[in-house]
Design a protein around this motif. Structure first.
Motif: not given
Length: 398
Positions: A225-238, A261-262
């Protein structure tokens, strides 16, 4: 004869004060004034009674407004990032042909699961096979010639140059045979990997040009599944974080996976980054191209005071709620009254919102009906029609 003068009549003498005529003129006026005074007195009396009733009514206690309420609890909140995306096959190709030819047989049915290297299409290769046999025979002859010349070279019957020429000729003829063998192999189209074959429009007897699409082959388990997240929430993704996936049309089904993958760059227009997660799909319910929702679990659980979002009123001057507090009325009876207070809200989930400040655990919070309240309004709690308070609501049909 002497003229006789007639005396003119004298004007009537004015009425003396208190005469009967004057009394007759004043009597109607007095009666009219008396009637007017009586009417005014009657109207004033009626108005006095009405105003007294209104004053008495205003002093009467207001009826209690019916509201719903709940005691504010602490709840566990799992931080997460929600996004929408599209499903994508881990491996997926459009099966095509490298060479042209007439379709002899189809080795699959649309929608079928095929193993790796399974026969999909066999093109007519009769002339190519005949050409291959001719080239193989020529290469076999070159082997014999080289062997004979090597034997003659041992007795100095031929030169070394002749043997070298024979060796080069053999390699050229073997290469020609291998090239033809590869062409024959291309007439047999096989599945490059295991997966599900899609719908095809190819039929036996049809001529295929190089590059023509035969069908789509895709692997469904696992699936991306490919999805997009805003720059402000990237810190919460690992990478490695768990992901829960749901899709329209697959009600009451949640699929689990992990961030794999990011992407290495952001979209310069939206400032979003693409994240890819690998999702287990054992029943192959998720299909490439399907719209889906992803919730990435991030961080450790938090404890928040949690209330329904219907309890919160958002105003230009601040965010407020009403709390039902106990007080005594004029008769000394305990009644509930509404008290408005400012709050600070936190994250939301479903029907719920977290409150960071302004209320404390156990407060009796009014969750609906607060639009008709003001400070000090008496309230009556009736939770027979309490608003929804579900952290993960689903559409309701009644």
């Amino acid at each position: 004869m002497a003229d006789v003068q007639t005396a003119s009549p004298l004007p009537p003498a004015p009425s003396a004060p208190g005469s009967p005529r004057k009394r007759r003129l004043w009597r109607p006026m007095l009666i009219m004034v008396a009637v007017v005074l009586v009417i005014v007195a009657i109207i004033a009396g009626v108005k006095f009674v009405q105003i007294s009733a209104l004053i008495a009514q205003s002093k009467a206690p207001l009826p209690a407004a019916v509201v719903t309420a709940m005691h504010v609890p602490f709840s566990e909140w799992q931080p997460s990032v929600s996004a929408v995306g599209s499903m994508k096959a881990v491996r997926g190709v459009d099966v095509t042909t490298e060479v042209g030819g007439i379709v002899r047989t189809l080795g699959f049915k649309p929608g079928q699961e095929v193993p790796a290297q399974a026969l999909l299409v066999q093109l007519n290769a009769d002339s190519d096979i005949a050409q291959l046999h001719s080239l193989e025979a020529t290469a076999d002859l070159a082997v014999i010639v080289l062997k004979r010349d090597k034997a003659q070279l041992a007795v100095n019957a031929v030169s070394q140059a002749q043997v070298d020429t024979d060796t080069a000729d053999l390699k050229a003829k073997q290469a020609a045979a291998e090239q033809q063998r590869a062409l024959v192999a291309k007439k047999t189209i096989r599945a490059p990997f295991a997966g599900r074959i899609g719908i095809t429009s190819v039929n036996p007897g049809q001529y295929l040009n190089p590059g023509d699409k035969i069908a789509t082959l895709q692997t469904f388990d696992p699936i991306y599944i490919d999805f997009t997240v805003p720059q402000t929430q990237l810190e919460a993704i690992a990478i490695g974080q768990p992901v829960a996936v749901t899709a329209d049309g697959l009600s009451n089904q949640t699929f689990t996976g992990r961030v794999s993958t990011i992407d290495t760059q952001f979209d310069s227009t939206t400032r979003n980054v693409t994240v890819e997660a690998t999702v287990e799909n054992p029943r192959q319910s998720l299909v490439p191209g399907m719209f889906a929702r992803a919730v990435v679990t991030s961080g450790t659980p938090q404890r928040y005071l949690t209330v329904p979002q219907t309890a919160v009123t958002y105003n230009p001057y601040g965010t407020t709620v009403f709390i039902a507090t106990s007080a005594k009325n004029d008769k000394g009876e305990d009644v509930l009254t509404a008290q408005q207070t400012f709050i600070q809200t936190g994250p939301t989930r479903g029907d719920q919102v977290a409150i960071l400040s302004g209320v404390k655990e156990g407060d009796l919070l009014i969750t609906s009906g607060q639009m008709k309240l003001k400070n000090g309004s008496p309230v009556k709690v009736d939770n027979s029609a309490a608003p929804l308070n579900d952290p993960a609501p689903t559409p309701q049909e009644h």
